[in-house]
Design a protein around this motif. Structure first.
Motif, PDB file in Angstrom:
ATOM      1  N   VAL A 221       0.832  -1.210   0.000  1.00  0.00           N
ATOM      2  CA  VAL A 221       0.000   0.000   0.000  1.00  0.00           C
ATOM      3  C   VAL A 221       0.861   1.254   0.000  1.00  0.00           C
ATOM      4  N   HIS A 222       0.485   2.221  -0.843  1.00  0.00           N
ATOM      5  CA  HIS A 222       1.069   3.559  -0.820  1.00  0.00           C
ATOM      6  C   HIS A 222      -0.057   4.577  -0.984  1.00  0.00           C
ATOM      7  N   TYR A 223       0.183   5.770  -0.456  1.00  0.00           N
ATOM      8  CA  TYR A 223      -0.797   6.860  -0.534  1.00  0.00           C
ATOM      9  C   TYR A 223      -0.068   8.151  -0.862  1.00  0.00           C
ATOM     10  N   THR A 224      -0.713   9.011  -1.663  1.00  0.00           N
ATOM     11  CA  THR A 224      -0.223  10.364  -1.921  1.00  0.00           C
ATOM     12  C   THR A 224      -1.390  11.335  -1.801  1.00  0.00           C
ATOM     13  N   ALA A 225      -1.191  12.412  -1.044  1.00  0.00           N
ATOM     14  CA  ALA A 225      -2.276  13.370  -0.815  1.00  0.00           C
ATOM     15  C   ALA A 225      -2.604  14.169  -2.062  1.00  0.00           C
ATOM     16  N   ALA A 226      -1.585  14.610  -2.821  1.00  0.00           N
ATOM     17  CA  ALA A 226      -1.842  15.434  -4.003  1.00  0.00           C
ATOM     18  C   ALA A 226      -0.602  15.471  -4.886  1.00  0.00           C
ATOM     19  N   LEU A 227      -0.829  15.561  -6.206  1.00  0.00           N
ATOM     20  CA  LEU A 227       0.255  15.661  -7.168  1.00  0.00           C
ATOM     21  C   LEU A 227      -0.275  16.340  -8.425  1.00  0.00           C
ATOM     22  N   ASP A 228       0.499  17.300  -8.961  1.00  0.00           N
ATOM     23  CA  ASP A 228       0.148  17.955 -10.219  1.00  0.00           C
ATOM     24  C   ASP A 228       0.818  17.220 -11.371  1.00  0.00           C
ATOM     25  N   VAL A 229       0.057  16.987 -12.447  1.00  0.00           N
ATOM     26  CA  VAL A 229       0.489  16.107 -13.531  1.00  0.00           C
ATOM     27  C   VAL A 229       0.215  16.771 -14.874  1.00  0.00           C
TER      28      VAL A 229
END
Length: 239
Positions: A221-229
């Motif tokens: 499991v991995h999580y990321t709160a926010a990322l611009d792409v």
């Protein structure tokens, strides 16, 4: 790369299970081969929300949730490792139709909801460790009515995957491949700020909907709160 789309991805949850590379290889189109890490292939269920996905030059954007089933591949003719999608389910018909036309991707329409859970079922403090529930039920005409139900709570501090690690292998992919020739699209973003997370998988119908046996054991499991792409245009691998 001149971006065709700009996007913001939020509350992104990666769930990965190891799979026999030969089994994955049977499902890939001609021109693509399985990418492995320490001899294992991986299937990933990835759920997230996009509050603003915008074509170049447009003053207006779309907002929708998405869940996909993916693996990791390399073109047989040579080139970078990237993502291969078995499905991408989203709760916006315009987005589904646009992605099918512009990127030749297997998008399906679904009912979806991402919500904050008041009563924490994963062991955290509701005040300090927010828990989320992601629900999806596919409604696309003629498609398997695949369902996904995930409850998750981010934990730990965000950090990029170490070079050469499994975390980096699964997260840092800057192309996706699609079609039978095949085609590819370049993706640009900062390195993933990965966090650990506690997860309860209540339902995951995406494996069976795509011809795989249900996954065994707990996922990585991995999580990321926010990322611009940013995403470019579709190109043929041999261009």
């Amino acid at each position: 790369m001149r971006p065709l789309l700009t996007m913001r991805w939020e509350h992104l949850l990666f769930l990965h299970w190891p799979v026999d590379p030969d089994r994955v290889g049977e499902t890939l189109p001609e021109g693509l081969s399985v990418a492995t890490h320490d001899g294992r292939a991986w299937l990933g269920v990835v759920a997230f929300t996009m509050p603003d996905i915008r074509p170049r030059g447009s003053p207006y954007g779309l907002s929708f949730h998405e869940v996909n089933l993916r693996t990791y591949v390399r073109p047989e003719s040579g080139g970078p490792k990237g993502v291969y999608f078995y499905n991408l389910d989203a709760n916006d018909w315009l987005g589904v139709l646009g992605a099918r036309a512009a990127f030749r991707l297997p998008y399906y329409h679904a009912e979806m909801r991402l919500s904050r859970v008041d009563a924490d079922t994963t062991g955290g403090s509701v005040d300090h460790d927010p828990t989320f529930r992601f629900l999806s039920r596919r409604r696309h005409p003629g498609a398997d009515p695949a369902r996904v139900d995930l409850v998750f709570r981010p934990t730990g501090d965000p950090a990029p995957g170490e070079p050469g690690s499994l975390d980096e292998f699964l997260a840092e992919n800057y192309r996706f491949y699609t079609g039978s020739r095949p085609w590819y699209c370049e993706i640009r973003h900062d390195p993933w700020p990965l966090q650990s997370a506690a997860v309860t998988v209540r339902e995951n119908g995406l494996f069976e909907a795509n011809g795989f046996e249900p996954p065994e054991g707990d996922p990585l499991v991995h999580y990321t709160a926010a990322l611009d792409v940013r995403a470019g245009r579709l190109r043929r691998v041999d261009d």
